[in-house]
Motif scaffolding. Sequence first.
Motif, PDB file in Angstrom:
ATOM      1  N   SER A   1      11.418 -22.136  10.063  1.00 15.94           N
ATOM      2  CA  SER A   1      10.117 -22.842   9.727  1.00 15.94           C
ATOM      3  C   SER A   1       9.479 -21.626   8.863  1.00 15.94           C
ATOM      4  N   LEU A   2       8.587 -22.295   7.845  1.00 16.90           N
ATOM      5  CA  LEU A   2       7.882 -21.419   7.085  1.00 16.90           C
ATOM      6  C   LEU A   2       6.644 -20.797   7.697  1.00 16.90           C
ATOM      7  N   ILE A   3       6.577 -19.352   7.401  1.00 17.19           N
ATOM      8  CA  ILE A   3       5.442 -18.671   8.113  1.00 17.19           C
ATOM      9  C   ILE A   3       4.706 -18.087   6.968  1.00 17.19           C
ATOM     10  N   LEU A   4       3.355 -18.189   7.071  1.00 11.58           N
ATOM     11  CA  LEU A   4       2.444 -17.718   6.037  1.00 11.58           C
ATOM     12  C   LEU A   4       1.929 -16.265   6.263  1.00 11.58           C
ATOM     13  N   TYR A   5       2.144 -15.491   5.332  1.00 15.88           N
ATOM     14  CA  TYR A   5       1.674 -13.805   5.636  1.00 15.88           C
ATOM     15  C   TYR A   5       0.325 -13.923   5.165  1.00 15.88           C
ATOM     16  N   GLU A   6      -0.776 -14.505   5.806  1.00 17.94           N
ATOM     17  CA  GLU A   6      -2.004 -14.527   5.901  1.00 17.94           C
ATOM     18  C   GLU A   6      -2.666 -13.244   5.086  1.00 17.94           C
ATOM     19  N   GLU A   7      -2.287 -12.203   5.723  1.00 20.12           N
ATOM     20  CA  GLU A   7      -2.855 -10.889   5.379  1.00 20.12           C
ATOM     21  C   GLU A   7      -2.579 -10.765   3.779  1.00 20.12           C
ATOM     22  N   ALA A   8      -1.429 -10.831   3.442  1.00 17.82           N
ATOM     23  CA  ALA A   8      -0.822 -10.654   2.181  1.00 17.82           C
ATOM     24  C   ALA A   8      -1.601 -11.592   1.021  1.00 17.82           C
ATOM     25  N   LEU A   9      -1.831 -12.868   1.722  1.00 16.45           N
ATOM     26  CA  LEU A   9      -2.483 -13.907   0.709  1.00 16.45           C
ATOM     27  C   LEU A   9      -3.912 -13.194   0.625  1.00 16.45           C
TER      28      LEU A   9
ATOM     29  N   LEU B   1      -6.198 -12.593  -2.690  1.00 23.83           N
ATOM     30  CA  LEU B   1      -7.288 -13.254  -3.369  1.00 23.83           C
ATOM     31  C   LEU B   1      -8.544 -12.708  -3.131  1.00 23.83           C
ATOM     32  N   GLU B   2      -8.762 -11.699  -2.420  1.00 19.29           N
ATOM     33  CA  GLU B   2      -9.985 -10.988  -2.265  1.00 19.29           C
ATOM     34  C   GLU B   2     -10.238  -9.837  -3.221  1.00 19.29           C
ATOM     35  N   GLN B   3      -9.024  -9.485  -3.964  1.00 15.53           N
ATOM     36  CA  GLN B   3      -9.187  -8.198  -5.012  1.00 15.53           C
ATOM     37  C   GLN B   3     -10.091  -8.464  -5.940  1.00 15.53           C
ATOM     38  N   GLY B   4     -10.839  -7.504  -6.437  1.00 19.26           N
ATOM     39  CA  GLY B   4     -11.687  -7.551  -7.599  1.00 19.26           C
ATOM     40  C   GLY B   4     -11.085  -8.066  -8.701  1.00 19.26           C
ATOM     41  N   GLY B   5     -11.976  -8.980  -9.353  1.00 18.47           N
ATOM     42  CA  GLY B   5     -11.763  -9.809 -10.720  1.00 18.47           C
ATOM     43  C   GLY B   5     -10.747 -10.929 -10.468  1.00 18.47           C
ATOM     44  N   VAL B   6     -10.431 -11.158  -9.460  1.00 18.73           N
ATOM     45  CA  VAL B   6      -9.754 -12.429  -9.224  1.00 18.73           C
ATOM     46  C   VAL B   6     -10.384 -13.828  -9.208  1.00 18.73           C
ATOM     47  N   GLY B   7     -11.668 -13.606  -8.956  1.00 18.44           N
ATOM     48  CA  GLY B   7     -12.645 -14.891  -8.764  1.00 18.44           C
ATOM     49  C   GLY B   7     -12.344 -15.898  -9.471  1.00 18.44           C
ATOM     50  N   ASP B   8     -12.313 -15.818 -10.985  1.00 21.81           N
ATOM     51  CA  ASP B   8     -12.185 -17.052 -11.823  1.00 21.81           C
ATOM     52  C   ASP B   8     -10.867 -17.071 -12.543  1.00 21.81           C
ATOM     53  N   ALA B   9      -9.925 -15.849 -12.283  1.00 20.45           N
ATOM     54  CA  ALA B   9      -8.662 -15.825 -13.060  1.00 20.45           C
ATOM     55  C   ALA B   9      -7.786 -17.126 -12.351  1.00 20.45           C
ATOM     56  N   PRO B  10      -6.901 -17.493 -13.266  1.00 18.00           N
ATOM     57  CA  PRO B  10      -5.710 -18.488 -12.973  1.00 18.00           C
ATOM     58  C   PRO B  10      -4.692 -17.944 -12.038  1.00 18.00           C
TER      59      PRO B  10
ATOM     60  N   VAL C   1       4.454 -10.806  -4.797  1.00 12.34           N
ATOM     61  CA  VAL C   1       3.851 -10.730  -3.449  1.00 12.34           C
ATOM     62  C   VAL C   1       4.768 -11.651  -2.635  1.00 12.34           C
ATOM     63  N   GLN C   2       5.376 -11.564  -1.669  1.00 17.50           N
ATOM     64  CA  GLN C   2       5.746 -12.346  -0.730  1.00 17.50           C
ATOM     65  C   GLN C   2       4.848 -13.064   0.236  1.00 17.50           C
ATOM     66  N   LEU C   3       4.517 -14.267   0.090  1.00 18.57           N
ATOM     67  CA  LEU C   3       3.419 -14.939   0.788  1.00 18.57           C
ATOM     68  C   LEU C   3       4.140 -15.590   2.162  1.00 18.57           C
ATOM     69  N   VAL C   4       5.387 -16.164   1.991  1.00 24.97           N
ATOM     70  CA  VAL C   4       5.873 -16.929   3.181  1.00 24.97           C
ATOM     71  C   VAL C   4       7.203 -16.345   3.457  1.00 24.97           C
ATOM     72  N   ARG C   5       7.526 -16.527   4.630  1.00 27.03           N
ATOM     73  CA  ARG C   5       8.957 -16.009   5.133  1.00 27.03           C
ATOM     74  C   ARG C   5       9.464 -17.376   6.118  1.00 27.03           C
ATOM     75  N   LEU C   6      10.748 -17.172   6.479  1.00 29.44           N
ATOM     76  CA  LEU C   6      11.353 -18.138   7.511  1.00 29.44           C
ATOM     77  C   LEU C   6      11.456 -17.490   8.766  1.00 29.44           C
ATOM     78  N   ASP C   7      11.167 -18.213   9.767  1.00 31.85           N
ATOM     79  CA  ASP C   7      11.024 -17.726  10.917  1.00 31.85           C
ATOM     80  C   ASP C   7      12.742 -17.726  11.358  1.00 31.85           C
ATOM     81  N   ASP C   8      12.882 -17.376  12.856  1.00 30.75           N
ATOM     82  CA  ASP C   8      14.253 -17.648  13.271  1.00 30.75           C
ATOM     83  C   ASP C   8      14.603 -18.911  13.485  1.00 30.75           C
ATOM     84  N   LYS C   9      13.618 -20.133  13.481  1.00 32.31           N
ATOM     85  CA  LYS C   9      13.899 -21.488  13.655  1.00 32.31           C
ATOM     86  C   LYS C   9      14.023 -22.087  12.294  1.00 32.31           C
TER      87      LYS C   9
END
Length: 164
Positions: free
Chosen positions: A106-114, A118-127, A96-104
């Motif tokens: 700089s790194l941009i975080l895809y907060e929705e993808a993150l 992290l919010e999907q079931g079963g992730v709580g204690d998973a590494p 899953v791509q979580l960051v990208r480069l903007d036109d300058k």
Amino acid sequence: MDQLQEDVTCSICLDVLDDPVSIECSHNFCQGCLMAHWRGVSAQSYQCPECRTPCSRDRMTPDTRLRALVKKITEPLREEMELQGPGAQPEPGRPVQLVRLDDKGSLILYEEALSLCLEQGGVGDAPVCLVSIIREQRQGKSFLMNCLLRRLQSPEAVDASWMG
């Protein structure tokens, strides 16, 4: 569908082409990615990020046919995610791509993808393992990432069969 999606992936950002353009050697990139890649480079030294063929920034042309193909491929995927609703999880074992480069550049975080990861079931204690590979073009980033993904998808392999 996976092979088609691979064909409409920008080799700079590794995401589906956004505003695709073609350059003289016939390679395609997101217009923003290509502009960011060429930023700070003198006009005499523009090169294709894939094959290193000398290019002219003035000969970069929008690829409307490819844009239409990208839309046909990605719309069903978007609709499927919308049908699954908020918190829909990405396909297991897929990057899953979580960051990208903007036109300058700089790194941009895809907060929705993150959040989706992290919010999907079963992730709580998973590494969790975040792998970030940033380097100049043609330095083996994609090769290294593909090796890591193949190994993660074949944890039971005891020999080198996971290398393909």
